[in-house]
Structure formats: structure tokens, C-alpha cells
Scaffold this active site. Structure first.
Site, PDB file in Angstrom:
ATOM      1  N   HIS A 161      77.380  38.043  63.832  1.00  0.00           N
ATOM      2  CA  HIS A 161      77.646  36.652  64.245  1.00  0.00           C
ATOM      3  C   HIS A 161      76.828  35.664  63.405  1.00  0.00           C
ATOM      4  O   HIS A 161      76.506  34.579  63.865  1.00  0.00           O
ATOM      5  CB  HIS A 161      77.313  36.427  65.730  1.00  0.00           C
ATOM      6  CG  HIS A 161      77.856  37.481  66.636  1.00  0.00           C
ATOM      7  ND1 HIS A 161      79.090  37.393  67.237  1.00  0.00           N
ATOM      8  CD2 HIS A 161      77.345  38.681  67.031  1.00  0.00           C
ATOM      9  CE1 HIS A 161      79.309  38.475  67.983  1.00  0.00           C
ATOM     10  NE2 HIS A 161      78.265  39.272  67.852  1.00  0.00           N
ATOM     11  N   SER A 282      76.662  18.268  39.202  1.00  0.00           N
ATOM     12  CA  SER A 282      77.451  17.210  39.813  1.00  0.00           C
ATOM     13  C   SER A 282      77.455  16.024  38.860  1.00  0.00           C
ATOM     14  O   SER A 282      76.485  15.798  38.140  1.00  0.00           O
ATOM     15  CB  SER A 282      76.823  16.807  41.148  1.00  0.00           C
ATOM     16  OG  SER A 282      77.076  15.445  41.426  1.00  0.00           O
ATOM     17  N   LYS A 288      71.898  18.646  41.426  1.00  0.00           N
ATOM     18  CA  LYS A 288      72.806  19.659  41.954  1.00  0.00           C
ATOM     19  C   LYS A 288      73.024  20.849  41.042  1.00  0.00           C
ATOM     20  O   LYS A 288      73.118  20.736  39.827  1.00  0.00           O
ATOM     21  CB  LYS A 288      74.175  19.034  42.235  1.00  0.00           C
ATOM     22  CG  LYS A 288      74.143  18.068  43.393  1.00  0.00           C
ATOM     23  CD  LYS A 288      74.166  18.772  44.713  1.00  0.00           C
ATOM     24  CE  LYS A 288      75.609  19.017  45.114  1.00  0.00           C
ATOM     25  NZ  LYS A 288      75.688  19.626  46.427  1.00  0.00           N
ATOM     26  N   GLU A 295      82.929  29.809  44.901  1.00  0.00           N
ATOM     27  CA  GLU A 295      83.862  28.938  45.636  1.00  0.00           C
ATOM     28  C   GLU A 295      85.278  29.109  45.135  1.00  0.00           C
ATOM     29  O   GLU A 295      86.238  29.150  45.909  1.00  0.00           O
ATOM     30  CB  GLU A 295      83.431  27.472  45.502  1.00  0.00           C
ATOM     31  CG  GLU A 295      82.228  27.136  46.363  1.00  0.00           C
ATOM     32  CD  GLU A 295      81.702  25.725  46.111  1.00  0.00           C
ATOM     33  OE1 GLU A 295      81.076  25.175  47.014  1.00  0.00           O
ATOM     34  OE2 GLU A 295      81.906  25.185  45.010  1.00  0.00           O
TER      35      GLU A 295
END
Ligand code: ARG
Length: 472
Positions: A161, A282, A288, A295
Site C-alpha cells: 500500500h 525545465s 529542475k 515518465e
């Protein structure tokens, strides 16, 4: 456009240009050219062997086909451009053959239909793709084995979980992904058997009146056997659907791995560092470092899954036998194969590039009561029923939470408050290293287990690699 169609005859009216555009598959099925030529050559040889056409005609056709092959090999792009108004790859090649050798070319299509032809081409193409995928899965399995070997002693919090549960070996974690990929490998191996049947000779739908020899084309093309029912053979795309499913499950596995790595790369977890080669920045935020690779692995699973759905929807309403809907089998399949190849390759290289933050993992296992189960097991070994032990440790955990302690911080007097059977030696029993090392049950996470599994897995991987090499 509007050259005379090779199938013209019934009608003298030229086709509407809109139909030509709508009907054409050449822009995407050109990739089948090599397999179309291979199928045609096997067909002509068989026609000559069975004396359906003469030896000299067959020779002329074979030479012509070889010439077409050379032309395409020499400049694929140019050949594609020159023929881009053709209906499909089969017609394009046949037309070029006719230009090269004249009327004899018209004998090539004896005892054959485009329906068995396209099914043959697609199967030949897909066998090759399947083997390439198998090769790449083996490469990724090897990468995982190397990571597992390197990290077998590293303790990592195991989660259920997404809450801390029990300590595991990071090697065990990599081996879990190895197991999934081994099943993917087996699945691709298994489905290849059903791609490996030869539909050539099924004709348009009903077979043919010519005395063809289907075993001959089967062995020339390297198929394992001829398909058994002509109606089924020209319309069967189970092998396409199965390839989509195997690809989808594979990329779902990669997506799950990617998801976890994204979480691990956050500042909150900080379990891994992305290599600059495989991270992006970024355009606005100077600090970043984004995990675009995992992804995109996760994102691309969406289109592969969508392609599986699309073939099933195309197939679901089709009466026997060939229907033009079947032309819609190709783009999705080609897209999935291309996506899978790229995704497998980058997953391997990305995994090799990430850096493990061992210190942070060591630190992280100290919190979250990962050894609570082991504390209960300590009492069970002293003949206390598990439920009673579970309750005692539950109360100890509650006490620790309220007092901002871990189980390791408890004094023997504190332990005794929760159960009289706790003794001084409880500390050594619940050290995280002991918790890990003691999980020796078959399939469990102890580093000794993991190392043994890695060595067995290395042998299996080598054997799989050999078997694929033999078939390529
Ligand atoms: N381009 C077609 C396809 O991909 C080839 C088969 C055409 N057959 C036919 N009878 N129109 O399915």
C-alpha cells in the site's frame, strides 16, 4: 494517380481519387516489402516445381523479383517516393515487376490472392519482430541481473500500500522485475508458435484448383506447418492480437517499474539519482532535473494498450473471410512494435545509468517499524500464539509512536511492559540485518537466497539467448 489498376477488368470507369486515398495502404505497408518478395519467390518456385508454370517463366520472374529487391535495397526512400500512389506494397511490387519483365510477370499471381499473400507477409514480418523483442528482453534481464548482484546486500524498505512493511534486499527487488520479464520472454516465445503457420495457398478464401504444393512453400519460407483451413487462414489475425497483448503486458511491467523509479527519484524519497545523460531540465525552473525517461515509459504504455484495444475492436464484427477492415491491423501493430523496441532499449540503458543512494536507503529502513513482524515472531518462537504476540508488538509500536522511538530504542524494562517473555536478546533478533538474513524461505528476500537465484537465472538467460540465436 489513376494508372489502370492491376485488378481492373470488371469496370472500365476509373476509381474516384478519394477512394484511392482512402483505400491505400502503401504509405504504411511498404515496410513489408522484403517479406512480400520472399513470399513471391517461394510461390514462383513452387509454381515451377509443380509445373503450374514453366521453368523458364519462373526463372524470368525470379530474376525480375531479384532486380526489384536490388532497386529497393539501393534506395528505399526513392523507391517509396516513386511508387507512393500505389494501392499497397503487393501491387507496387507486381507493377514494377511487370515494367521490368513484361507479360510473364502476369503469371506470378497464379493460384494466389492478395488475401493469402498479405497474411503471409505479415506473419513473416512479425516472426522477425518477435525474435528481436525476445533478444531485447534478454538484454534487459541481464541488466537487472547485474543490478541485483551489485545490490543484493543493500537493505531497502519493502512496501505494501506504499506504506513501509518489511525490510527487503534491493537485489530481491530487481529480481522481482527480472521474473516479470522472464514471463514476458516466455510469452513472446509461446505466441511465436502460432505466428509460424503458412497461409500461402489459401487463395482468396477457398483454396485453389491448381495442384499447388503448400508443404513446399512452407519449408521454403521456414514456417513450421501450413494453415489448415483456407477461410480461417486469410482472416485469422489472432497472432496480431496476441502480439499486442504480450506487448501490452510487457510495457505495463516496464511502466510499473518506471513509476517506482519516479517516486524514488523525488526529494522526499531520494533513493536514486538520475544520471544527467538521462534526465532533462525545465525551461523555467533552473533547479529542475526531471525523470522524463521513466515518465515516457509509463506514458507509452497507454498507446500500446490502446493499440491492443483497437485490433480487438476491428476484429469483433467481421464475418468470414477476408474483409478490408483487416487492412487496419497494420498501423497499430507497426506502432506497437516500434514503441516496444525503443522502450526496451532505453529502459536497459536508463537502469544502467541510475545511481543508488545507499546511505539514504540505510537511513530509511530505520524508521517505519519494518522489524515489527520479527518482534512478534520472536515471541512465537517462545511458544506464544501469533495473535497474542501480534497484539503485544502492536502495543509496543503504539508506545514508540507516542514517544517518538523505534523498537530498537526500547529498554528491556519497556519491552517487558508489553510481554513478560521479552528478554535482552530481542534486540539482536530484530536488527534489520537479522530480519533480512533470516528470510530464507524459498523465494524469500535473504541475500543468500537472492545470490543463489541470480546464479540460476544467469544460466537460464544464457540458455534463452542461445535458443533465440538459433532461430534468427
Ligand atoms: N492491402 C491489403 C491489406 O493490407 C491487402 C489485401 C487486399 N485484398 C483485397 N482483396 N482487397 O489487407
Amino acid at each position: 494517380m489513376n494508372k489502370q489498376k492491376l485488378w481492373a477488368g470488371r469496370s472500365t470507369t476509373p476509381t474516384n481519387e478519394l477512394l484511392d486515398e482512402f483505400n491505400s495502404s502503401f504509405p504504411f505497408d511498404f515496410v513489408l516489402w522484403k517479406y512480400d518478395l520472399r513470399g513471391s519467390k517461394a510461390h514462383v518456385q513452387m509454381l515451377s516445381d509443380t509445373k503450374i508454370i514453366s521453368y523458364s517463366d519462373a526463372e524470368k520472374i525470379l530474376n525480375g523479383l531479384n532486380q526489384v529487391e536490388k532497386e529497393i535495397e539501393k534506395n528505399e526512400k526513392l523507391w517509396f517516393e516513386k511508387n507512393k500512389n500505389e494501392e499497397d506494397v503487393h501491387m507496387a511490387i507486381e507493377r514494377r515487376l511487370t515494367e521490368l519483365i513484361g507479360d510473364t510477370a502476369k503469371k506470378l499471381h497464379t493460384a494466389r490472392s492478395r488475401n493469402d499473400q498479405v497474411a503471409t507477409d505479415l506473419r513473416l514480418w512479425l516472426i522477425n519482430e518477435n525474435l528481436q523483442t525476445c533478444d531485447q528482453i534478454i538484454d534487459l534481464r541481464k541488466v537487472l541481473l547485474n543490478l541485483a548482484e551489485r545490490d543484493s546486500n543493500q537493505i531497502l524498505p519493502g512496501y505494501t500500500h506504499l506504506q513501509k512493511a518489511q525490510p527487503i534486499s534491493l537485489g530481491h527487488y530487481w529480481m522481482a522485475h527480472y521474473e516479470r520479464l522472464s514471463r514476458d520472454f516466455e510469452r513472446f516465445n509461446e505466441i511465436r508458435k502460432r505466428v509460424n503457420n503458412n497461409p500461402l495457398g489459401s487463395g482468396a478464401l477457398a483454396g485453389t484448383t491448381y495442384p499447388i504444393d503448400r508443404d513446399k512453400t512452407t519449408s521454403t519460407l521456414g514456417f513450421s506447418s501450413p494453415t489448415k483451413n483456407s477461410l480461417d487462414a486469410v482472416s485469422d489475425r489472432d497472432f496480431v492480437a496476441e502480439h499486442h497483448f504480450a506487448s501490452t503486458l510487457l510495457i505495463v511491467h516496464l511502466s510499473q517499474l518506471a513509476e517506482e523509479l519516479i517516486i524514488w527519484s523525488t526529494d522526499e524519497f531520494n533513493f536514486i539519482k538520475l544520471d544527467d545523460q538521462f534526465a532533462t531540465g525545465s525551461s523555467m525552473m533552473p533547479q529542475k532535473k526531471n525523470p522524463d525517461v521513466p515518465e515516457l515509459i509509463r506514458g507509452k504504455s497507454g498507446r500500446v494498450l490502446g493499440n491492443l484495444q483497437s485490433i480487438l475492436v476491428v476484429l469483433k464484427g467481421l464475418p468470414l473471410a477476408y474483409n478490408k477492415d483487416l487492412q487496419e491491423d497494420k498501423e497499430a501493430l507497426f506502432d506497437t512494435c516500434k514503441t516496444i523496441k525503443l522502450t526496451l532499449e532505453i529502459t536497459s540503458r536508463f537502469l544502467e545509468s541510475i545511481k543508488i543512494n545507499n546511505l539514504r536507503m540505510d537511513e530509511s529502513v530505520e524508521s517505519g517499524f519494518l522489524n515489527a513482524t520479527d518482534a512478534a515472531d520472536y515471541l512465537v518462537k517462545k511458544n506464544i500464539p501469533f495473535r497474542e504476540a501480534y497484539y503485544a508488538v502492536g502495543r509496543a509500536v503504539q508506545y514508540c509512536t507516542e514517544n517518538d522511538k523505534s523498537l530498537a530504542d526500547l529498554t528491556i524494562n519497556e519491552w517487558k511492559k508489553f510481554h513478560e517473555k521479552f528478554e535482552e536478546d530481542v534486540a539482536s533478533h530484530i536488527s534489520l540485518r537479522t530480519c533480512l538474513d533470516n528470510r530464507k524461505s524459498y523465494g524469500g528476500t535473504s541475500p543468500d537466497n537472492v545470490k543463489l537465484e541470480i546464479s540460476k537465472a544467469r544460466e537460464i538467460t544464457e540458455r534463452d539467448l542461445e535458443s533465440i540465436k538459433k532461430q534468427r
